[in-house]
Design a protein around this motif. Sequence first.
Motif, short mmCIF file in Angstrom:
data_model
loop_
_atom_site.label_atom_id
_atom_site.label_comp_id
_atom_site.label_asym_id
_atom_site.label_seq_id
_atom_site.Cartn_x
_atom_site.Cartn_y
_atom_site.Cartn_z
N ILE A 179 0.83 -1.20 0.00
CA ILE A 179 0.00 0.00 0.00
C ILE A 179 0.87 1.25 0.00
CG2 ILE A 179 -1.68 1.32 1.32
CD1 ILE A 179 -2.81 -1.17 -0.03
N GLU A 180 1.92 1.23 0.80
CA GLU A 180 2.82 2.39 0.85
C GLU A 180 3.49 2.61 -0.50
OE1 GLU A 180 6.72 4.04 3.34
OE2 GLU A 180 5.89 2.06 3.76
N MET A 181 3.90 1.53 -1.16
CA MET A 181 4.53 1.64 -2.48
C MET A 181 3.59 2.33 -3.46
SD MET A 181 5.81 -1.42 -5.02
CE MET A 181 4.11 -1.90 -5.46
N LEU A 182 2.33 1.89 -3.47
CA LEU A 182 1.37 2.45 -4.42
C LEU A 182 0.96 3.87 -4.06
CD1 LEU A 182 -1.02 -0.58 -5.05
CD2 LEU A 182 0.87 0.22 -6.47
N SER A 183 1.29 4.31 -2.87
CA SER A 183 0.97 5.67 -2.46
C SER A 183 1.99 6.68 -2.97
CB SER A 183 0.88 5.76 -0.93
OG SER A 183 -0.13 4.89 -0.43
N LYS A 184 3.07 6.17 -3.55
CA LYS A 184 4.11 7.05 -4.07
C LYS A 184 4.08 7.05 -5.59
CE LYS A 184 7.06 5.95 -0.10
NZ LYS A 184 8.34 5.35 0.35
N PRO A 185 4.36 8.19 -6.22
CA PRO A 185 4.36 8.24 -7.69
C PRO A 185 5.38 7.26 -8.27
CG PRO A 185 4.41 10.44 -6.75
CD PRO A 185 4.65 9.49 -5.62
N ILE A 353 -5.64 10.74 8.30
CA ILE A 353 -5.35 11.35 7.00
C ILE A 353 -6.22 12.58 6.77
CG2 ILE A 353 -6.95 9.79 5.81
CD1 ILE A 353 -3.71 11.41 4.42
N ILE A 354 -7.47 12.56 7.26
CA ILE A 354 -8.35 13.72 7.12
C ILE A 354 -7.75 14.92 7.82
CG2 ILE A 354 -10.60 14.67 7.76
CD1 ILE A 354 -11.79 11.92 7.37
N LEU A 355 -7.24 14.70 9.03
CA LEU A 355 -6.66 15.79 9.81
C LEU A 355 -5.36 16.29 9.18
CD1 LEU A 355 -7.25 14.33 13.38
CD2 LEU A 355 -8.49 16.20 12.31
N LEU A 439 0.84 14.57 -3.18
CA LEU A 439 0.11 13.32 -3.00
C LEU A 439 0.32 12.80 -1.58
CD1 LEU A 439 1.05 11.53 -6.35
CD2 LEU A 439 -1.09 12.69 -5.81
N TRP A 440 -0.69 12.08 -1.06
CA TRP A 440 -0.65 11.60 0.32
C TRP A 440 -0.75 10.08 0.37
CZ3 TRP A 440 -0.14 14.63 4.73
CH2 TRP A 440 -0.15 16.01 4.52
N ASN A 441 -0.27 9.53 1.47
CA ASN A 441 -0.50 8.12 1.79
C ASN A 441 -1.89 8.03 2.43
OD1 ASN A 441 -0.30 5.44 2.49
ND2 ASN A 441 0.98 5.79 4.28
N GLU A 442 -2.87 7.61 1.65
CA GLU A 442 -4.28 7.69 2.06
C GLU A 442 -4.67 6.55 2.99
OE1 GLU A 442 -6.43 10.09 1.11
OE2 GLU A 442 -5.29 11.14 -0.45
N THR A 443 -4.11 6.55 4.20
CA THR A 443 -4.49 5.55 5.19
C THR A 443 -4.97 6.25 6.45
OG1 THR A 443 -2.23 5.43 6.09
CG2 THR A 443 -2.79 3.92 4.30
N PRO A 444 -5.92 5.67 7.20
CA PRO A 444 -6.48 6.35 8.36
C PRO A 444 -5.54 6.42 9.56
CG PRO A 444 -7.41 4.17 8.15
CD PRO A 444 -6.58 4.40 6.93
N LEU A 445 -4.45 5.64 9.54
CA LEU A 445 -3.52 5.62 10.66
C LEU A 445 -2.10 5.49 10.09
CD1 LEU A 445 -3.60 5.58 13.80
CD2 LEU A 445 -3.49 3.09 13.67
N VAL A 452 3.65 12.40 0.38
CA VAL A 452 4.68 11.38 0.14
C VAL A 452 5.62 11.77 -0.99
CG1 VAL A 452 3.28 9.50 1.01
CG2 VAL A 452 3.14 10.11 -1.41
N ASN A 453 5.21 12.67 -1.88
CA ASN A 453 6.05 12.95 -3.05
C ASN A 453 6.90 14.20 -2.91
OD1 ASN A 453 3.72 14.53 -3.21
ND2 ASN A 453 3.72 14.56 -5.45
N ILE A 454 7.09 14.70 -1.69
CA ILE A 454 7.99 15.85 -1.53
C ILE A 454 9.43 15.46 -1.85
CG2 ILE A 454 6.55 16.95 0.22
CD1 ILE A 454 8.56 15.98 2.32
#
Length: 518
Positions: A179-185, A353-355, A439-445, A452-454
Motif C-alpha cells: 500500500i505504501e509503495m502504491l501511495s508514491k508516484p 489522513i483527514i486531519l 500526494l498523500w498516503n491515504e491511510t487512516p492511521l 509522500v512525493n515531496i
Amino acid sequence: MKTRVMVASPVKQKEVILREFLSSLEKLDQSGIELDFVFIDDNNEHNLLDNFSMGKKNVRIIREESIDTYVCDEKTHYWREELIWKVAAFKNKFIDIALQQGYDYLFLVDSDLYLHPKTVKHLISLKKDIVSEVFWTKWEPDLTPLPQVWVSDQYQLYDAPRGQELSEEEINKRVAAFIEMLSKPGTYKVGGLGACTLISRRALSMGVSFSEIYNVGFWGEDRHFCIRAAALGLELFADTHYPPFHIYRESDLEQLKEYKKKISLGHSKAGKKVSSSGWHKRKGNKITLAMLVRNEADRYLKEVLQQARQYVDSAVILDDASEDHTVEVCERTLEGIPLNIVSNKKPCFNNEIILRKQLWQMAIDSHPDWILILDADEIFEVNAPRILKILAQNKDIYYYSFRLYDMWSETHYREDDYWCAHKRYRPFMVRYVPGFHYLWNETPLHCGRLPVNITEFKGENHDLKIKHLGWLKPEDRLRKYYRYKELDPQCIYGIAQQYDSILDPRPNLVRWGQDKTK
C-alpha cells in the motif's frame, strides 16, 4: 504519425455518475495522439451517450438490449456471475474492434471513473504492453480505501512465495509495504489489475482476452485476463502518477469536487520535478509552524510552543475538538506571532489522513515559504532556533529531514528492533512549491505528516535531533497502546508486536547524548 488509441467502455450507469465520467473524457489531453471512443450502451435509461456523440466523428455507440439488472447502492456493488461474463464478452468485443481497425492501443476504462486529463498520454509514454492507472476505493463504507490492483490470486495484497508460511504479523507488514509503495508516484509490476487499463497492439495480437479460463475458480473477468496475459509472457504494471477518482457511490460526488480542484489547470504533473529557477527568488525564508493538537493543555504543548516561537514566523494550528483549554494555551504562548487556529466541532482522530490533509491545506492557504510540521509532543534540541533559521536561507534545498528519538524518560530514549526511528531521517520541514501536485498516503492511521512525493525535490539530512516526549510517562504509553489496539485491531497499518511492546516492563534504553547513529 499520431498514435491511435481506442477508448472503450461498457456502460450501464447512473446518469449523475456517467455525466462526470463523460466530462472527464472531454478533457483528456489529445495532443500528439488520436482518440476514438467506443461505448456499449447496455440498455441505459438516459441519452447521455448520444449527447456526448453529437457533433463528433470519433464516437461509436453499440446498442445492447438487455433485461439484466445491475444493483449498486451506498454500501457496495452487487455482481452476479452472469453479469460478469456478459461484461467480459463486451470487453472481448472491444479487443476485436481494436485489432480489426489497427489501433496502437486499447484503453479500457470503467464508466464510474473521473480521469485526470493526462492519464492516456502518460500511460502511452510508459511504453508498457499492459498498464493500469491506480485508483483507490472504499469497497464498503467503513473500510479503508484500497487499490484496484493486487499482487496475486483473487485479491492478495502481499507477496507470498509458494511454500512459505507467513505469520499474521508478516502478512500485515507486507500488505502495508504494498500500500505504501502504491501511495508514491511510480510505475510498479503487479499481478492483477483492471478498470483503467491501457493495452498495446502487441498484447492484443498475442491473444489477451477476458474469456473464462475453465479450470480457474477465481471470481471476476479481470482475474482471468491477468492470468492469461501472464501465461502469454506479458507483464502487468500499475502506475500511480495520475490516479483517477472512483465515483463508487453517489455520495462520492461531493468529494469529487475537491479532486477536480486539485487537477485544475495550474497543477503540475505529479512525480515531475518543478523547475525552481526564478520562483524561489520571489519567495522568502520564513518558517510557518503547522501543528495538530487535541487535549494537549496539560502535557508538553506549552514547552514545545515556547521553543517554537523562537524560530517560527507564523503558525497554523488545527485543534481536533479538544475538551480542555488547549486553544487558550496556544494563543497565550504564541502571543505576538501571526496565528491561525481552527477548531473542529467533532473529533476525527480515528481517521488521521483527514486531519493531516486539513492541516496541510491550512498551511498552504497562509502562503508559506517553509512549512514545519511538528506534533504537540515533539521538541528540537536547544540550539534549534539558530540552526533552523540558517537552514531556511538555503535556496537550493526543498526539504530537511531530521531524526526523531522516542523518549522513555527525561534522560533516556528507547532503542530496539521496534523502536529505532532515530536511526533514519524523515522530513519535517518542507519548502512549499505553488503548483506542485502533492500526494498523500491515504491511510487512516500512520499516514505520515507530509505528502509522500515531496522527495521528488532535492532534500538534505541534518543532524539536529528531535525529542518525542509522548512516550515519557507510563500513563501516556498505556493510552497510546489502547488507542492503537482500538483503531487498528487487525494491525493493518502497524505491527502487532510493536503495539504489544509498548507495555514492555524492561525496554532497552539509551542515555540521551550517547547516540552513535550517523
